[in-house]
Design a protein around this motif. Structure first.
Motif, mmCIF file in Angstrom:
data_model
loop_
_atom_site.group_PDB
_atom_site.id
_atom_site.type_symbol
_atom_site.label_atom_id
_atom_site.label_comp_id
_atom_site.label_asym_id
_atom_site.label_seq_id
_atom_site.Cartn_x
_atom_site.Cartn_y
_atom_site.Cartn_z
ATOM 1 N N ARG A 376 0.731 -1.049 0.098
ATOM 2 C CA ARG A 376 0.145 -0.035 -0.016
ATOM 3 C C ARG A 376 0.846 1.215 0.012
ATOM 4 N N LYS A 431 -4.602 7.903 -0.936
ATOM 5 C CA LYS A 431 -5.386 6.598 -1.307
ATOM 6 C C LYS A 431 -6.069 6.101 -0.130
ATOM 7 N N ILE A 433 -8.190 2.903 1.173
ATOM 8 C CA ILE A 433 -8.243 1.356 1.034
ATOM 9 C C ILE A 433 -9.258 1.032 2.068
ATOM 10 N N SER A 459 -9.526 2.284 -3.207
ATOM 11 C CA SER A 459 -9.500 0.727 -3.433
ATOM 12 C C SER A 459 -10.378 -0.087 -2.570
ATOM 13 N N SER A 504 -12.538 -3.726 -11.926
ATOM 14 C CA SER A 504 -12.413 -4.756 -10.847
ATOM 15 C C SER A 504 -11.526 -5.719 -11.347
ATOM 16 N N SER A 520 -4.525 -2.005 -8.289
ATOM 17 C CA SER A 520 -5.348 -1.174 -7.671
ATOM 18 C C SER A 520 -4.852 0.069 -6.993
ATOM 19 N N PHE A 521 -3.946 -0.110 -6.503
ATOM 20 C CA PHE A 521 -3.148 1.072 -5.497
ATOM 21 C C PHE A 521 -2.308 2.288 -6.506
ATOM 22 N N THR A 527 -11.366 1.375 -7.670
ATOM 23 C CA THR A 527 -11.027 0.058 -8.138
ATOM 24 C C THR A 527 -11.936 -0.976 -7.016
#
Length: 534
Positions: A376, A431, A433, A459, A504, A520-521, A527
């Protein structure tokens, strides 16, 4: 302390007459509440007429998602957010996440449309009977103003109360025909809230800390809400105290990779008693120690241990079964403690234990959290609603920075997915998550649409074990070996994401997981990664 910044006021003799809508928009603009979360109905349309260009309306596809997004946004920005709901039906849909916002101590001003005043004696279609009673007891204050011209003043008061510690949601019911009535402009006042604590009481805590042989810190969500991260670290290091996270804390108030980090206290009386054995002074910051999940017996504290709780919630101080309590802002209280004379320097210690790496031979949640931690972005935010996976998260996904972890304080489901959207709106350069269980996700899956429309950097990681594992685990604890209604077969989260315009990927083994997480990250927009765990 919370400083509520207001305008400089109006000039004497100025003509301040306008419509209720204009006065309300001016009020919201002064308070910085120009982001409105809603799912509009007929009784809200007049409020939204001539919507100002400097405001933005965040649409959620169901009211519980609207409330959850506003909750996340308010937590991320530390400012009250405005929620616009629809009469009784919309408020009813939102009640689950309103309950969570109340437990999260999130400042929200919740408004709901009401039918026209002239129609209320006849119980019209889509009206709210006893509107102010419906959201109670999970709002701090609720009102349906007696006159249309009182609406702006009611919203102002709702804002002040929402922002007063302990923060929380407030509620204003507004009849549809109020918005075009004339009223006076409301000028928001400067209100400074927060209780720094009694200096004598804090000095007494400092004396007891200095005299303690083996003190320990327990940090709850209130320490994070009060922005006391640095002060908590400094106090722990000054007294070489191990630091535990309070039971089911919704926020992180201490770095989980610090050498003094001891772990997470379980929400069970006997387990807390055992974990804190040997300590003579327990200092709990920002929340109660006695937040139990199941019935327990025996003493609440180990023999010879005293408990002091410091936090801004008077209810926590009242319900704690043992120990002393000080109602105070945690950051201010710790600054006072750090300014007190220190005791003799204690011997340096290390408490943190490192879990061995997971190989991936079993594709389980421990491996998933280990890989999230490794891959991440450094400044990313974790939002969690995967109850059965929380132990693995604690072991393999340490939170190292302030304001980097959010979860649900109430235990209700359907908060995490929309909260992640609101948090991303409030922290758009980071970001977010969202780690969500498959069962939890289905409570708010429509929220993916809003994230896609806003192109937010979120994400969504779905832990798909095809069941309500938290229920099955708790059932085993209670001796229920085969609970009914816990299987969740044949849900395709990638297709659900695709249907709402979101990219996805699915991972069924370690190599696919690493590829999907990296993708995704690194992706700017939202996503979804579906992880099929053992």
């Amino acid at each position: 302390m919370n400083a509520i910044k207001m305008s400089n006021g109006g000039q004497a003799g100025m003509d301040t007459s306008c419509t209720v809508r204009d006065a309300t928009m001016s009020l919201l603009r002064e308070a910085g509440m120009t982001t409105i979360f809603g799912n509009p109905g007929s009784t809200e349309l007049p409020f939204l007429r001539n919507f100002p260009a400097d405001f933005r309306y965040i649409l959620g596809l169901q009211e519980s998602i609207v409330l959850g997004m506003a909750d996340g946004y308010a937590q991320a920005t530390r400012k009250a957010a405005l929620v616009n709901l629809h009469s009784a039906a919309g408020v009813g849909h939102a009640l689950g996440n309103l309950f969570t916002a109340f437990k999260n101590q999130t400042p929200l001003v919740v408004t709901a449309g009401q039918q026209a005043r002239s129609m209320l004696p006849y119980e019209p279609f889509l009206f709210a009977e006893r509107a102010t009673e419906f959201p109670r007891p999970y709002v701090k204050w609720a009102i349906e103003p007696a006159r249309a011209e009182d609406v702006p003043a009611a919203i102002a008061r709702a804002y002040y109360i929402a922002m007063e510690p302990p923060c929380g949601p407030t509620f204003v019911s507004i009849p549809i025909d109020d918005w075009d009535k004339e009223c006076e402009l409301i000028v928001l006042r400067s209100v400074v809230t927060g209780n720094p604590g009694n200096p004598e009481a804090i000095a007494n805590v400092a004396t007891r800390l200095a005299a303690a042989r083996n003190p320990v810190l327990v940090v709850a969500a209130g320490a994070a809400r009060d922005d006391a991260w640095n002060e908590t670290v400094a106090l722990a290091e000054r007294h070489e105290m191990p630091v535990w996270v309070a039971p089911v804390s919704a926020r992180c108030g201490f770095p989980e990779d610090h050498r003094l980090f001891a772990g997470f206290l379980p929400a069970f009386r006997q387990a807390i008693f055992k974990a804190l054995g040997g300590h003579d002074l327990i200092l709990a910051l920002g929340g109660p120690l006695s937040f139990y999940h199941a019935e327990g017996f025996g003493p609440h504290l180990p023999d010879g241990a005293d408990l002091i709780t410091i936090g801004d919630n008077v209810a926590h101080a009242a319900w704690s079964p043992v120990g002393d309590a000080i109602v105070a802002n945690v950051k201010s209280a710790l600054k006072q403690l750090l300014g007190a004379p220190a005791s003799a320097s204690p011997a340096a210690k290390t408490v943190k234990a490192v879990k061995p790496a997971v190989s991936g031979s079993h594709f389980n949640v421990a491996y998933l959290f280990q890989q999230i931690a490794q891959l991440r972005p450094n400044d990313s935010i974790i939002v969690e609603e995967a109850p059965s996976s929380r132990d693995a998260m604690h072991d393999y996904l340490p939170i190292r920075k302030p304001d980097s972890f959010f979860t649900c304080a109430s235990g209700g489901l359907g908060h995490g997915l929309p909260a992640a959207i609101g948090i991303s709106l409030g922290q758009p350069t980071r970001k977010t998550i969202a780690v969500l269980g498959d069962g939890s996700s289905m409570y708010a899956i429509q929220g993916l649409w809003t994230a896609t429309q806003l192109n937010l950097p979120v994400s969504f990681v779905i832990v798909n074990n095809r069941r309500y594992e938290a229920l099955e685990s708790f059932g085993r604890l209670l001796g229920v070996q085969q609970p009914v209604g816990t299987k969740l077969e044949n849900i395709d989260f990638c297709e659900l994401a695709h249907a709402q315009g979101m990219q996805s990927r699915r991972a069924t083994e370690p190599r696919q997981l690493d590829e999907a997480l990296r993708w995704s990250f690194a992706t700017q927009g939202p996503t979804l990664v579906e992880v099929m765990v053992d």
